[in-house]
Design an enzyme around this catalytic site. Structure first.
Site, PDB file in Angstrom:
ATOM      1  N   GLU A 104      -4.506 -19.198   7.692  1.00  0.00           N
ATOM      2  CA  GLU A 104      -3.887 -19.332   6.370  1.00  0.00           C
ATOM      3  C   GLU A 104      -4.012 -17.998   5.641  1.00  0.00           C
ATOM      4  O   GLU A 104      -5.002 -17.281   5.797  1.00  0.00           O
ATOM      5  CB  GLU A 104      -4.599 -20.484   5.635  1.00  0.00           C
ATOM      6  CG  GLU A 104      -4.197 -20.751   4.217  1.00  0.00           C
ATOM      7  CD  GLU A 104      -2.779 -21.254   4.014  1.00  0.00           C
ATOM      8  OE1 GLU A 104      -1.850 -20.591   4.482  1.00  0.00           O
ATOM      9  OE2 GLU A 104      -2.617 -22.285   3.328  1.00  0.00           O
ATOM     10  N   ILE A 106      -4.119 -17.474   2.259  1.00  0.00           N
ATOM     11  CA  ILE A 106      -5.020 -17.480   1.105  1.00  0.00           C
ATOM     12  C   ILE A 106      -5.448 -18.905   0.770  1.00  0.00           C
ATOM     13  O   ILE A 106      -4.656 -19.836   0.865  1.00  0.00           O
ATOM     14  CB  ILE A 106      -4.334 -16.798  -0.118  1.00  0.00           C
ATOM     15  CG1 ILE A 106      -5.265 -16.719  -1.324  1.00  0.00           C
ATOM     16  CG2 ILE A 106      -3.036 -17.464  -0.500  1.00  0.00           C
ATOM     17  CD1 ILE A 106      -4.789 -15.751  -2.404  1.00  0.00           C
ATOM     18  N   ILE A 107      -6.716 -19.036   0.406  1.00  0.00           N
ATOM     19  CA  ILE A 107      -7.180 -20.320  -0.131  1.00  0.00           C
ATOM     20  C   ILE A 107      -7.417 -20.118  -1.609  1.00  0.00           C
ATOM     21  O   ILE A 107      -8.191 -19.251  -2.024  1.00  0.00           O
ATOM     22  CB  ILE A 107      -8.456 -20.824   0.567  1.00  0.00           C
ATOM     23  CG1 ILE A 107      -8.142 -20.984   2.053  1.00  0.00           C
ATOM     24  CG2 ILE A 107      -8.941 -22.130  -0.088  1.00  0.00           C
ATOM     25  CD1 ILE A 107      -8.757 -22.131   2.733  1.00  0.00           C
ATOM     26  N   ASP A 108      -6.708 -20.914  -2.377  1.00  0.00           N
ATOM     27  CA  ASP A 108      -6.745 -20.795  -3.826  1.00  0.00           C
ATOM     28  C   ASP A 108      -7.513 -22.000  -4.372  1.00  0.00           C
ATOM     29  O   ASP A 108      -8.732 -22.017  -4.389  1.00  0.00           O
ATOM     30  CB  ASP A 108      -5.274 -20.750  -4.275  1.00  0.00           C
ATOM     31  CG  ASP A 108      -5.096 -20.294  -5.704  1.00  0.00           C
ATOM     32  OD1 ASP A 108      -4.987 -19.090  -5.926  1.00  0.00           O
ATOM     33  OD2 ASP A 108      -5.059 -21.152  -6.589  1.00  0.00           O
ATOM     34  N   THR A 109      -6.808 -23.074  -4.729  1.00  0.00           N
ATOM     35  CA  THR A 109      -7.515 -24.278  -5.181  1.00  0.00           C
ATOM     36  C   THR A 109      -8.112 -25.028  -3.985  1.00  0.00           C
ATOM     37  O   THR A 109      -9.030 -25.834  -4.147  1.00  0.00           O
ATOM     38  CB  THR A 109      -6.558 -25.255  -5.897  1.00  0.00           C
ATOM     39  OG1 THR A 109      -5.591 -25.717  -4.953  1.00  0.00           O
ATOM     40  CG2 THR A 109      -5.872 -24.594  -7.067  1.00  0.00           C
ATOM     41  N   GLY A 110      -7.552 -24.820  -2.808  1.00  0.00           N
ATOM     42  CA  GLY A 110      -8.016 -25.527  -1.611  1.00  0.00           C
ATOM     43  C   GLY A 110      -7.214 -26.782  -1.321  1.00  0.00           C
ATOM     44  O   GLY A 110      -7.413 -27.435  -0.290  1.00  0.00           O
ATOM     45  N   THR A 112      -4.078 -27.466  -0.398  1.00  0.00           N
ATOM     46  CA  THR A 112      -3.239 -27.530   0.805  1.00  0.00           C
ATOM     47  C   THR A 112      -4.073 -27.901   2.032  1.00  0.00           C
ATOM     48  O   THR A 112      -3.752 -28.861   2.741  1.00  0.00           O
ATOM     49  CB  THR A 112      -2.563 -26.154   1.046  1.00  0.00           C
ATOM     50  OG1 THR A 112      -1.976 -25.731  -0.176  1.00  0.00           O
ATOM     51  CG2 THR A 112      -1.521 -26.230   2.130  1.00  0.00           C
TER      52      THR A 112
HETATM   53  P1  XMP Z   1      -4.112 -23.839  -2.447  1.00  0.00           P
HETATM   54  O1  XMP Z   1      -4.263 -23.931  -3.951  1.00  0.00           O
HETATM   55  O2  XMP Z   1      -3.531 -25.083  -1.869  1.00  0.00           O
HETATM   56  O3  XMP Z   1      -3.044 -22.684  -2.292  1.00  0.00           O
HETATM   57  O4  XMP Z   1      -5.396 -23.398  -1.788  1.00  0.00           O
HETATM   58  C1  XMP Z   1      -2.715 -22.150  -1.091  1.00  0.00           C
HETATM   59  C2  XMP Z   1      -1.289 -21.629  -1.123  1.00  0.00           C
HETATM   60  O5  XMP Z   1      -0.893 -21.187  -2.430  1.00  0.00           O
HETATM   61  C3  XMP Z   1      -0.222 -19.947  -2.380  1.00  0.00           C
HETATM   62  N1  XMP Z   1      -0.969 -18.953  -3.187  1.00  0.00           N
HETATM   63  C4  XMP Z   1      -0.615 -17.684  -3.426  1.00  0.00           C
HETATM   64  N2  XMP Z   1       0.451 -16.969  -3.020  1.00  0.00           N
HETATM   65  N3  XMP Z   1      -0.370 -15.067  -4.182  1.00  0.00           N
HETATM   66  C5  XMP Z   1       0.567 -15.654  -3.401  1.00  0.00           C
HETATM   67  O6  XMP Z   1       1.529 -14.998  -3.030  1.00  0.00           O
HETATM   68  C6  XMP Z   1      -1.470 -15.715  -4.642  1.00  0.00           C
HETATM   69  O7  XMP Z   1      -2.307 -15.136  -5.342  1.00  0.00           O
HETATM   70  C7  XMP Z   1      -1.598 -17.101  -4.239  1.00  0.00           C
HETATM   71  N4  XMP Z   1      -2.540 -18.041  -4.486  1.00  0.00           N
HETATM   72  C8  XMP Z   1      -2.111 -19.157  -3.830  1.00  0.00           C
HETATM   73  C9  XMP Z   1      -0.171 -19.567  -0.922  1.00  0.00           C
HETATM   74  O8  XMP Z   1       1.127 -19.879  -0.433  1.00  0.00           O
HETATM   75  C10 XMP Z   1      -1.185 -20.417  -0.220  1.00  0.00           C
HETATM   76  O9  XMP Z   1      -0.821 -20.787   1.086  1.00  0.00           O
END
Ligand code: XMP
Ligand code: MG
Length: 182
Positions: A104, A106-110, A112
């Protein structure tokens, strides 16, 4: 050469990670995976779109026998009881008894991976690990087990090296960070 700020639509981004910093980390990750998965013929599952560049550069560095496939995650509203549902499009390989590594960007909120990983688990792989290029721990809302992470980054929007802002910027070789507004 000095990297420059980039403006896309209404936002300005400043240089954050150079191409050589990114490739160096990916090389180290490939070496770890080479030794851990030697003889196990793992299957990498890369999540599109964002991870395509990370997946390609990582896969090029591997020397062990391994497979890779690319999937898209589609999310839609299920019934009242199932709520929000994520499904994988393009996962046509049987993963039962396979050693799986999810790739993956990036993991942001987690959210997905928190929703997708149980679906992979249900198909009874021999093992399941997660490798990510970027992780924003400050944005965490859902638990995701991260086994390999190239860079832990602050909670700011990033662009480049596969990651987009409204579809653009994926072709940048470096990673940029959204510039804070003064
Ligand atoms: P979650 O919140 O589910 O997010 O962990 C994962 C997906 O969100 C997108 N994402 C980003 N894309 N810059 C981006 O271009 C960012 O800073 C960013 N943060 C989240 C990404 O598609 C990832 O798979
Ligand atoms: Mg995206």
């Amino acid at each position: 050469m000095q990297q420059k700020e980039i403006t896309l639509f209404d936002k300005t981004f400043e240089p954050y990670l150079t191409e050589s910093e990114i490739l160096e980390k990916i090389k180290q990750l490939a070496a770890e995976l080479d030794s851990f998965y030697s003889g196990k013929k793992p299957l990498f599952i890369a999540i599109l779109n964002g991870s395509f560049m990370f997946a390609a550069d990582l896969f090029k560095q591997l020397t062990i026998e391994a497979e890779i496939c690319f999937i898209k995650l589609a999310s839609y509203k299920g019934t009242k009881s199932t709520g929000h549902v994520i499904t994988a499009i393009g996962l046509d390989t049987d993963i039962t008894n396979r050693h799986i590594i999810i790739l993956e960007d990036i993991i942001d909120t987690g959210k997905t991976l928190h929703e997708f990983l149980p679906q992979v688990h249900n198909q009874q792989p021999a093992s399941l690990k997660v490798a990510v290029l970027l992780h924003k721990p400050e944005a965490k809302k859902f638990d995701v087990p991260i086994d390999y992470c190239c860079f832990t980054i602050p909670n700011r929007f990033v662009l480049g090296y596969g990651l987009d802002y409204d579809g653009y910027g994926r072709n940048l070789k470096e990673i940029y960070q959204l510039k804070p507004t003064e």
